[in-house]
Design an enzyme around this catalytic site. Sequence first.
Site, PDB file in Angstrom:
ATOM      1  CD1 TRP A 157      -9.940  27.916  20.375  1.00 26.32           C
ATOM      2  CD2 TRP A 157      -8.572  29.072  19.040  1.00 26.32           C
ATOM      3  NE1 TRP A 157      -9.675  29.122  20.993  1.00 26.32           N
ATOM      4  CE2 TRP A 157      -8.839  29.856  20.191  1.00 26.32           C
ATOM      5  CE3 TRP A 157      -7.727  29.599  18.052  1.00 26.32           C
ATOM      6  CZ2 TRP A 157      -8.290  31.118  20.393  1.00 26.32           C
ATOM      7  CZ3 TRP A 157      -7.180  30.858  18.265  1.00 26.32           C
ATOM      8  CH2 TRP A 157      -7.466  31.605  19.412  1.00 26.32           C
ATOM      9  CE  LYS A 181     -13.190  19.413  24.960  1.00 21.18           C
ATOM     10  NZ  LYS A 181     -13.445  20.555  24.040  1.00 21.18           N
ATOM     11  N   GLY A 234      -3.871  25.130  26.385  1.00 22.04           N
ATOM     12  CA  GLY A 234      -4.998  26.057  26.296  1.00 22.04           C
ATOM     13  C   GLY A 234      -4.823  27.218  27.241  1.00 22.04           C
ATOM     14  CD  GLU A 256       2.057  25.658  25.602  1.00 20.28           C
ATOM     15  OE1 GLU A 256       1.879  26.770  26.136  1.00 20.28           O
ATOM     16  OE2 GLU A 256       1.860  25.412  24.414  1.00 20.28           O
ATOM     17  CG  LEU A 257      -1.325  26.481  31.439  1.00 21.26           C
ATOM     18  CD1 LEU A 257      -1.472  26.741  32.920  1.00 21.26           C
ATOM     19  CD2 LEU A 257      -2.572  25.824  30.888  1.00 21.26           C
ATOM     20  CB  CYS A 290       1.203  29.237  23.445  1.00 18.57           C
ATOM     21  SG  CYS A 290       2.062  27.996  22.486  1.00 18.57           S
ATOM     22  CD  GLU A 389      -1.723  33.689  26.099  1.00 16.93           C
ATOM     23  OE1 GLU A 389      -2.595  33.047  26.709  1.00 16.93           O
ATOM     24  OE2 GLU A 389      -0.763  33.146  25.527  1.00 16.93           O
TER      25      GLU A 389
HETATM   26  P1  NAI Z   1      -9.677  26.982  26.686  1.00 14.92           P
HETATM   27  O1  NAI Z   1      -8.470  26.873  27.508  1.00 14.92           O
HETATM   28  O2  NAI Z   1     -10.955  27.335  27.342  1.00 14.92           O
HETATM   29  O3  NAI Z   1      -9.939  25.623  25.868  1.00 14.92           O
HETATM   30  C1  NAI Z   1      -8.928  24.683  25.568  1.00 14.92           C
HETATM   31  C2  NAI Z   1      -9.543  23.291  25.619  1.00 14.92           C
HETATM   32  O4  NAI Z   1      -9.932  22.990  26.956  1.00 14.92           O
HETATM   33  C3  NAI Z   1     -10.801  23.135  24.771  1.00 14.92           C
HETATM   34  O5  NAI Z   1     -10.801  21.864  24.178  1.00 14.92           O
HETATM   35  C4  NAI Z   1     -11.907  23.270  25.808  1.00 14.92           C
HETATM   36  O6  NAI Z   1     -13.109  22.681  25.415  1.00 14.92           O
HETATM   37  C5  NAI Z   1     -11.295  22.562  26.989  1.00 14.92           C
HETATM   38  N1  NAI Z   1     -11.863  22.908  28.285  1.00 14.92           N
HETATM   39  C6  NAI Z   1     -12.408  24.092  28.671  1.00 14.92           C
HETATM   40  N2  NAI Z   1     -12.800  24.026  29.953  1.00 14.92           N
HETATM   41  C7  NAI Z   1     -12.503  22.786  30.400  1.00 14.92           C
HETATM   42  C8  NAI Z   1     -12.672  22.104  31.653  1.00 14.92           C
HETATM   43  N3  NAI Z   1     -13.212  22.699  32.713  1.00 14.92           N
HETATM   44  N4  NAI Z   1     -12.243  20.842  31.753  1.00 14.92           N
HETATM   45  C9  NAI Z   1     -11.679  20.228  30.712  1.00 14.92           C
HETATM   46  N5  NAI Z   1     -11.504  20.793  29.507  1.00 14.92           N
HETATM   47  C10 NAI Z   1     -11.910  22.066  29.348  1.00 14.92           C
HETATM   48  O7  NAI Z   1      -9.316  27.970  25.508  1.00 14.92           O
HETATM   49  P2  NAI Z   1     -10.250  28.962  24.694  1.00 14.92           P
HETATM   50  O8  NAI Z   1     -11.537  29.308  25.403  1.00 14.92           O
HETATM   51  O9  NAI Z   1     -10.379  28.458  23.351  1.00 14.92           O
HETATM   52  O10 NAI Z   1      -9.323  30.259  24.749  1.00 14.92           O
HETATM   53  C11 NAI Z   1      -9.280  31.037  25.920  1.00 14.92           C
HETATM   54  C12 NAI Z   1      -7.934  31.712  26.031  1.00 14.92           C
HETATM   55  O11 NAI Z   1      -6.923  30.742  26.228  1.00 14.92           O
HETATM   56  C13 NAI Z   1      -7.494  32.468  24.807  1.00 14.92           C
HETATM   57  O12 NAI Z   1      -8.008  33.741  24.764  1.00 14.92           O
HETATM   58  C14 NAI Z   1      -6.011  32.454  24.954  1.00 14.92           C
HETATM   59  O13 NAI Z   1      -5.586  33.520  25.757  1.00 14.92           O
HETATM   60  C15 NAI Z   1      -5.724  31.160  25.644  1.00 14.92           C
HETATM   61  N6  NAI Z   1      -5.250  30.111  24.738  1.00 14.92           N
HETATM   62  C16 NAI Z   1      -3.983  29.666  24.872  1.00 14.92           C
HETATM   63  C17 NAI Z   1      -3.505  28.711  24.015  1.00 14.92           C
HETATM   64  C18 NAI Z   1      -2.112  28.209  24.109  1.00 14.92           C
HETATM   65  O14 NAI Z   1      -1.589  27.716  23.120  1.00 14.92           O
HETATM   66  N7  NAI Z   1      -1.486  28.256  25.246  1.00 14.92           N
HETATM   67  C19 NAI Z   1      -4.322  28.158  22.938  1.00 14.92           C
HETATM   68  C20 NAI Z   1      -5.664  28.680  22.914  1.00 14.92           C
HETATM   69  C21 NAI Z   1      -6.083  29.613  23.792  1.00 14.92           C
END
Ligand code: NAI
Length: 496
Positions: A157, A181, A234, A256-257, A290, A389
């Site tokens: 997001w 997605k 994510g 990219e994590l 990130c 993080e």
């Molecule tokens: P998330 O990693 O859970 O979500 C990212 C995307 O993955 C969303 O579209 C979500 O619906 C999807 N997703 C979730 N579980 C999945 C699965 N099992 N299989 C396939 N797709 C799946 O991120 P969230 O919950 O918004 O944030 C959690 C933490 O991630 C944050 O607190 C932050 O630390 C980190 N984050 C890192 C980012 C980066 O740019 N590296 C960006 C956003 C969050």
Amino acid sequence: MSQVEALARYELFIDGESMAPAGGEYFASQDPFTGKDWAMIARGSQTDVDRAVRAARRAFESGPWPALSASGRGALLRRLADLIGESAPRLAEIERRDNGKLAAEVVTQVNYLSEYFHYYAGLADKVQGTVIPTDKPGVLAFTRHEPKGVVAIITPWNSPLTLTSWKLAPALAAGCTVVIKPSEFTSASMLEFAELFARAGFPPGVVNVVTGFGPEVGAPLVAHPDVAHIGFTGGEIAGQKIYEAAARGLKTVTLELGGKSPNIVFDDADLDRALLGVVSGIFAAAGQTCQAGSRLLVQESIHDAFVQRLVDFVSNVRLGDPADPQTQIGPIATRPQFEKILSYIEIARAEGARCVTGGRARPEIGSGQFVEPTVFVGVDNRMRIAQEEVFGPVLSVIAFKDEADAVRIANDVQFGLAAGVWTRSLQRALYVTENIKAGTVWVNNYRATSYTSPFGGFKRSGIGRESGIEAIQDYFETKCVWLSSDLDVQNPFVRR
Ligand code: NAI
Ligand code: MG
């Protein structure tokens, strides 16, 4: 009319058309500044994923898309890039409403997307195979780069369209088709963006969008047998699940994590510039990036003075409505993220770090989903506040003695996304650059990214690189072709 019916409503985008989700359900998207629902988003499911992947596979295998030359794909991408400008204000407004990023920042980001598509439009017809001087006589051996097939793009997001485009532009340039997605928190901008692809002339099924939740849409998409590659940005937990599912299907991934990136300030640095770099490194987008420079490593001799300047600078920052040009820090994008940040502030206190500015939520502003820019000193690099993080406006300050000490502390985390170095000494800059384990090193600047330049992480920050020339290779398979000029074919049962 009920309140729900008055909200903007967004459908799935499959095979060139808007369509209702098979389950008929919708979920609300909130504006983090007002705290109110502003849109209803289609809640996709396995059935919708199947429809979208089927459309993407059909578009990959038949019809006008596979018949296009690479130059033809480039022309479509250029048309798309040209259309972005007129839609940018609207797309930026949607993203601001969905994640609370400052208006000025989202407008710049969305306009910049055009450059991404122009860059990969140009690259589409410049990826060439090679003729191989093989040891075998009487053959011409050469390689072809062929598109992998259907690509899944799963995004978070914080920068919805930007992080999608980092994957989408090279995937389309390579000739793949995609199912996207978006994050359940910020789906609307991608649904409007998808319509531009239809207007630009992309055939139906080349770009599909299925909105919904990770387990209901993301997981079946990753597991779908017709998906060849997954591009993901994510959190680590979702990233690991995706990698495991990809392993079962023997699919390739780009992940990219995130990170815990050090911003290293030496005593000989231009401290005015370093201060701005440190502030923008951690407090831009309220730290929800990130590449956030969430650990400030500052040389002992200037520690106290530099921290004082930092505190003076950020304690007067204006928090408020992201649509107001006077606002310097907007809300936290989501409720769970807001709670996560506050819990890390408590963790840091409990670990014995000392908060020198910020450290509180601001319930009186808008929805109350605000966290003050927060600085902790006396942080030991082994503390959780230095290792994990936070993804928010929380900076951990750690003192170091010399170059070797700085590098040791910088590398003593599981992440390796980025690092900043502030010094006037070329020798110091090079020493740190060579010894740091990070995918990006910024010397006397912080946060710059470009379509021209590979971005991604060492260690647990991810797998692969996005942007630049090498990123397009993720979307190709290499085929080696052997052409024989030898008129005789050997009989394998007769020894010569
Ligand atoms: P998330 O990693 O859970 O979500 C990212 C995307 O993955 C969303 O579209 C979500 O619906 C999807 N997703 C979730 N579980 C999945 C699965 N099992 N299989 C396939 N797709 C799946 O991120 P969230 O919950 O918004 O944030 C959690 C933490 O991630 C944050 O607190 C932050 O630390 C980190 N984050 C890192 C980012 C980066 O740019 N590296 C960006 C956003 C969050
Ligand atoms: Mg939202």
